[in-house]
Motif scaffolding. Structure first.
Motif, PDB file in Angstrom:
ATOM      1  N   LEU A 101       0.953  -0.837  -0.093  1.00 30.95           N
ATOM      2  CA  LEU A 101       0.196  -0.009   0.177  1.00 30.95           C
ATOM      3  C   LEU A 101       0.868   1.061  -0.047  1.00 30.95           C
ATOM      4  O   LEU A 101       0.542   1.989  -0.673  1.00 30.95           O
ATOM      5  N   ILE A 102       2.221   1.254   0.972  1.00 28.95           N
ATOM      6  CA  ILE A 102       2.612   2.452   0.860  1.00 28.95           C
ATOM      7  C   ILE A 102       3.582   2.943  -0.577  1.00 28.95           C
ATOM      8  O   ILE A 102       3.877   3.841  -0.751  1.00 28.95           O
ATOM      9  N   ASP A 103       3.840   1.604  -1.155  1.00 29.44           N
ATOM     10  CA  ASP A 103       5.084   1.299  -2.600  1.00 29.44           C
ATOM     11  C   ASP A 103       4.112   2.108  -2.847  1.00 29.44           C
ATOM     12  O   ASP A 103       4.297   3.181  -3.804  1.00 29.44           O
ATOM     13  N   ARG A 104       2.443   2.389  -3.482  1.00 27.38           N
ATOM     14  CA  ARG A 104       1.332   3.173  -4.528  1.00 27.38           C
ATOM     15  C   ARG A 104       1.185   4.626  -3.924  1.00 27.38           C
ATOM     16  O   ARG A 104       1.397   4.989  -4.215  1.00 27.38           O
ATOM     17  N   LEU A 105       1.004   4.002  -2.495  1.00 30.03           N
ATOM     18  CA  LEU A 105       1.103   5.764  -2.276  1.00 30.03           C
ATOM     19  C   LEU A 105       2.770   6.597  -2.703  1.00 30.03           C
ATOM     20  O   LEU A 105       2.290   7.526  -2.420  1.00 30.03           O
TER      21      LEU A 105
END
Length: 115
Positions: free
Chosen positions: A71-75
């Motif tokens: 999720l953080i990668d996408r953000l």
């Protein structure tokens, strides 16, 4: 918490705690801004506690670290969150909102208030 802002923790309360009195928000509302509810939850938590460790966030959200990492990668790819290395422990990532996330969170809190 800034004056007039929504307590984002309430938006992501598990359904089992509020079933019967809390109608779930349609997932399509955040999607129109190009974000999922899970990503919104991460942004809201980081906004409330900038500089928190990625592992702390995973614990708070009751999420597996690898799931949160994705999720953080996408953000990060969208320019909404920034990872910074910890000064005292290079294995630790701390999370910070980027400027682009603030207007988005403002729009999303408006969506939450309308529901």
């Amino acid at each position: 918490m800034p004056r007039g802002s929504v307590d984002m923790h309430l938006l992501f309360t598990p359904r089992r705690w509020c079933s019967g009195w809390c109608a779930p928000m349609p997932t399509s509302r955040p999607a129109r801004y190009g974000i999922t509810r899970a990503q919104w939850a991460v942004l809201a938590k980081v906004e409330r506690a900038e500089g928190m460790k990625q592992t702390e966030l995973a614990e708070q959200m009751e999420m597996q670290p690898i799931t949160l990492t994705r999720l953080i990668d996408r953000l990060c790819d969208n320019g909404w969150i920034e990872r910074r290395s910890d000064d005292s422990d290079r294995r630790v990532n701390r999370l910070y909102l980027r400027k682009a996330a603030r207007p988005l969170l403002g729009k999303l809190s408006g969506v939450a208030l309308r529901n």
